[in-house]
Write an enzyme that holds these catalytic residues in place. Structure first.
Site, mmCIF file in Angstrom:
data_model
loop_
_atom_site.group_PDB
_atom_site.id
_atom_site.type_symbol
_atom_site.label_atom_id
_atom_site.label_comp_id
_atom_site.label_asym_id
_atom_site.label_seq_id
_atom_site.Cartn_x
_atom_site.Cartn_y
_atom_site.Cartn_z
ATOM 1 N N ASP A 106 26.459 40.841 28.529
ATOM 2 C CA ASP A 106 27.476 41.451 29.386
ATOM 3 C C ASP A 106 27.996 40.421 30.384
ATOM 4 O O ASP A 106 27.300 39.461 30.713
ATOM 5 C CB ASP A 106 26.868 42.585 30.238
HETATM 6 N N1 URA Z 1 21.249 44.533 27.514
HETATM 7 C C1 URA Z 1 22.211 44.756 28.438
HETATM 8 O O1 URA Z 1 22.280 45.826 29.018
HETATM 9 N N2 URA Z 1 23.085 43.776 28.681
HETATM 10 C C2 URA Z 1 23.053 42.577 28.062
HETATM 11 O O2 URA Z 1 23.889 41.714 28.345
HETATM 12 C C3 URA Z 1 22.040 42.365 27.118
HETATM 13 C C4 URA Z 1 21.149 43.365 26.855
#
Ligand code: URA
Length: 248
Positions: A106
């Site tokens: 993310d």
């Molecule tokens: N889980 C999440 O919530 N975000 C990420 O970027 C990776 C795993």
């Protein structure tokens, strides 16, 4: 990416670099129609037409494997439709084409992200069948009680999907991060790769994530790679990751 011709010829199967040098010096090689005999000459195998005795050579792509410590605030899509900078802007210059992130983090997640132009390697690393572990440290609000930790370990419904069993334990801050009042660091190991999975899991049990860092993919730790930096995988690391996805 420009490389010495003898290196390209060797990769294309024209013997050792020494043999390739002899091909060059005997005037049998041309680049874009121009005969090249000098040993220092360079070409870009992805762009230039390289011929030996008038026949175009086929050069296998050189595979590149890089680790990035992704900072927060940068998207991991290859091209951002809003014109924002992406993780590709953090890669060193001069890479061969199509070096892309393996999976995603993310925008606000930090930590280990791999890049490669080896499609099969990337596909296997992201495919649930290979159950590659991903280890995260999540700073969550409050102090999750034992029943929340148990629920996370067993699996929680994150909106139409019940997560697979996971390792979840209370931890201390990972390297380079701080403890925060009224917050708890959790160490979470999952092998699925659902969108926002860790954030959704923690939110479901009432402890939203404030910081999230991925510190390991399969056998490959983030280690002390500074935020925003990249480094190539070592031969040993690459062999370990390849073995983990059945490409040994
Ligand atoms: N889980 C999440 O919530 N975000 C990420 O970027 C990776 C795993």
């Amino acid at each position: 990416m420009k490389e010495r011709l003898q290196k390209i010829l060797a990769r294309a199967g024209y013997g050792s670099r020494r043999t390739a040098e002899r091909l060059l010096t005997s005037g049998r090689v041309s680049v874009n129609g121009v005969r090249v005999a000098a040993l220092g000459s360079q070409a870009d195998a992805s762009v230039d037409r390289i011929e030996v005795d008038g026949r175009r050579i086929q050069v296998p792509t050189e595979h590149v494997y890089l680790a990035l410590h992704k900072p927060a605030g940068i998207v991991s899509t290859a091209r951002d439709t809003h014109g924002r900078s992406t993780v590709l802007d953090l890669l060193p210059p001069g890479l061969p084409p199509h070096v892309l992130p393996v999976g995603r983090l993310d925008r606000d997640t930090e930590g280990l992200l791999l890049f490669t132009n080896d499609g099969e390697f990337a596909h296997r690393l992201s495919h649930p069948r290979y159950e590659i572990e991903k280890e995260y440290y999540a700073l969550v609000t409050g102090v999750p009680p034992a029943r929340s930790l148990t629920a996370l370990r067993r699996g929680v419904d994150i909106g139409g999907h019940v997560t697979a069993p996971a390792v979840v334990e209370i931890a201390t801050a990972p390297f380079g991060r701080a403890e925060r009042d009224s917050h708890t660091w959790l160490r979470i190991v999952i092998h699925e790769g659902r969108k926002r999975q860790v954030r959704l899991m923690c939110a479901v049990v009432g402890h939203p994530v404030r910081e999230l860092v991925r510190i390991r993919i399969g056998p490959l730790p983030l280690g002390r790679l500074p935020r925003g930096s990249t480094r190539p995988l070592t031969a040993r690391e690459l062999a370990a990751v390849r073995a983990a996805v059945g490409l040994a």
